[in-house]
Motif scaffolding. Structure first.
Motif: not given
Length: 84
Positions: A10-14, A38-40
């Motif tokens: 969920a942190g980035k992209g799609i 997300s990892r971040t």
């Protein structure tokens, strides 16, 4: 009816785009709670702010889904919060 939607990446992209699309779909009859993974954590916090502004509730889980131990912790956390 409670709508719990778990979104990995969920942190980035799609994954981020999917989370925002669900948040934008919030209405009186559809009030999702988005479980954002997300990892971040910093990326998740930024996304959560945007989702809240659109009316969606969020729960954040910092986890790397390629790590089985982190998946176990994430699943336990979600079950503890929402039930089975």
């Amino acid at each position: 009816m409670q709508h719990i939607i778990l979104i990995t990446g969920a942190g980035k992209g799609i994954g981020r785009a999917i989370a925002l699309d669900f948040a934008k779909a919030t209405s009186p009859t559809f009030q999702p709670e988005l479980v954002l993974v997300s990892r971040t954590l910093s990326d998740l916090k930024t996304l959560a702010t945007e989702c809240h502004a659109l009316g969606a509730e969020t729960h954040l889980c910092a986890a790397d889904i390629s790590n089985l131990q982190q998946i176990d912790v994430m699943v336990s956390d979600v079950i503890a919060r929402y039930g089975t």
